[in-house]
Enzyme design. Structure first.
Site, PDB file in Angstrom:
ATOM      1  N   HIS A  60      38.564  21.588 112.245  1.00  0.00           N
ATOM      2  CA  HIS A  60      38.218  22.766 113.041  1.00  0.00           C
ATOM      3  C   HIS A  60      39.162  23.900 112.651  1.00  0.00           C
ATOM      4  O   HIS A  60      40.291  23.660 112.205  1.00  0.00           O
ATOM      5  CB  HIS A  60      38.381  22.471 114.529  1.00  0.00           C
ATOM      6  CG  HIS A  60      37.341  21.548 115.082  1.00  0.00           C
ATOM      7  ND1 HIS A  60      36.990  21.558 116.407  1.00  0.00           N
ATOM      8  CD2 HIS A  60      36.580  20.587 114.502  1.00  0.00           C
ATOM      9  CE1 HIS A  60      36.057  20.641 116.629  1.00  0.00           C
ATOM     10  NE2 HIS A  60      35.793  20.032 115.477  1.00  0.00           N
ATOM     11  N   GLU A  62      41.010  25.914 114.355  1.00  0.00           N
ATOM     12  CA  GLU A  62      42.311  25.915 115.030  1.00  0.00           C
ATOM     13  C   GLU A  62      43.246  24.876 114.425  1.00  0.00           C
ATOM     14  O   GLU A  62      44.430  25.163 114.195  1.00  0.00           O
ATOM     15  CB  GLU A  62      42.143  25.600 116.530  1.00  0.00           C
ATOM     16  CG  GLU A  62      41.263  26.577 117.274  1.00  0.00           C
ATOM     17  CD  GLU A  62      39.812  26.111 117.388  1.00  0.00           C
ATOM     18  OE1 GLU A  62      39.181  26.401 118.408  1.00  0.00           O
ATOM     19  OE2 GLU A  62      39.313  25.471 116.445  1.00  0.00           O
ATOM     20  N   CYS A  90      37.846  23.463 121.737  1.00  0.00           N
ATOM     21  CA  CYS A  90      37.343  22.206 122.280  1.00  0.00           C
ATOM     22  C   CYS A  90      38.532  21.374 122.780  1.00  0.00           C
ATOM     23  O   CYS A  90      39.688  21.786 122.642  1.00  0.00           O
ATOM     24  CB  CYS A  90      36.568  21.441 121.208  1.00  0.00           C
ATOM     25  SG  CYS A  90      37.617  20.806 119.870  1.00  0.00           S
ATOM     26  N   CYS A  93      41.089  20.542 119.916  1.00  0.00           N
ATOM     27  CA  CYS A  93      41.887  21.702 119.511  1.00  0.00           C
ATOM     28  C   CYS A  93      42.840  22.136 120.622  1.00  0.00           C
ATOM     29  O   CYS A  93      43.988  22.484 120.353  1.00  0.00           O
ATOM     30  CB  CYS A  93      40.966  22.844 119.108  1.00  0.00           C
ATOM     31  SG  CYS A  93      40.024  22.476 117.609  1.00  0.00           S
TER      32      CYS A  93
END
Length: 153
Positions: A60, A62, A90, A93
């Site tokens: 992801h 992040e 999410c 993260c």
């Protein structure tokens, strides 16, 4: 936030047309961009979703930005740093942001299905955890949401 939006749309150093292409030319990474800024405001690292590109479910924006910022700074504790991301983090993260000791999280669009910064959960401000970053939500929300809507169209 405009820098994170730029990363989401074009990728760190990729032309816009290639930003979402995976190993077999499959287009599919959700256009989310993240930037980590140091305590003095300098850009430490960027990340863009690379799950399709790398086949890594943890890739992801992040997480990638955190990994790169830690590598650049030479330490895993990123206290004093700010993460700016185009979409609400999410749970994975958000957990990584807490563990990295990020001081401030700024995000654009809300994510009602998986958001963990106030939508579905609020991991970032959970009083049971040992670290709680300051959170600023909805920054350039309309612009960030438009990029995501266009992608899913």
């Amino acid at each position: 936030m405009r820098r994170a939006l730029e990363i989401a749309v074009t990728g760190p150093d990729l032309p816009a047309a290639d930003a979402c292409a995976g190993p077999d030319g499959v287009v599919g990474d959700v256009p989310v961009g993240a930037v980590v800024y140091g305590p003095d405001g300098t850009e430490l690292a960027v990340g863009r979703n690379e799950r399709e590109l790398t086949g890594d479910p943890t890739a992801h924006a992040e997480v990638l930005a955190l990994r790169r910022a830690a590598a650049r700074s030479g330490r895993w504790r990123l206290d004093g740093c700010t993460l700016v991301v185009t979409l609400e983090p999410c749970t994975m993260c958000a957990g990584a942001l807490v563990l990295a000791r990020i001081s401030t999280v700024v995000f654009g669009a809300w994510e009602p299905k998986t958001g963990a910064a106030g939508s579905l959960w609020d991991v970032l401000r959970d009083r049971r955890l040992n670290h709680r970053p300051e959170v600023y939500a909805g920054v350039l929300e309309t612009e960030n949401a438009a990029v995501l809507r266009a992608f899913f169209r």
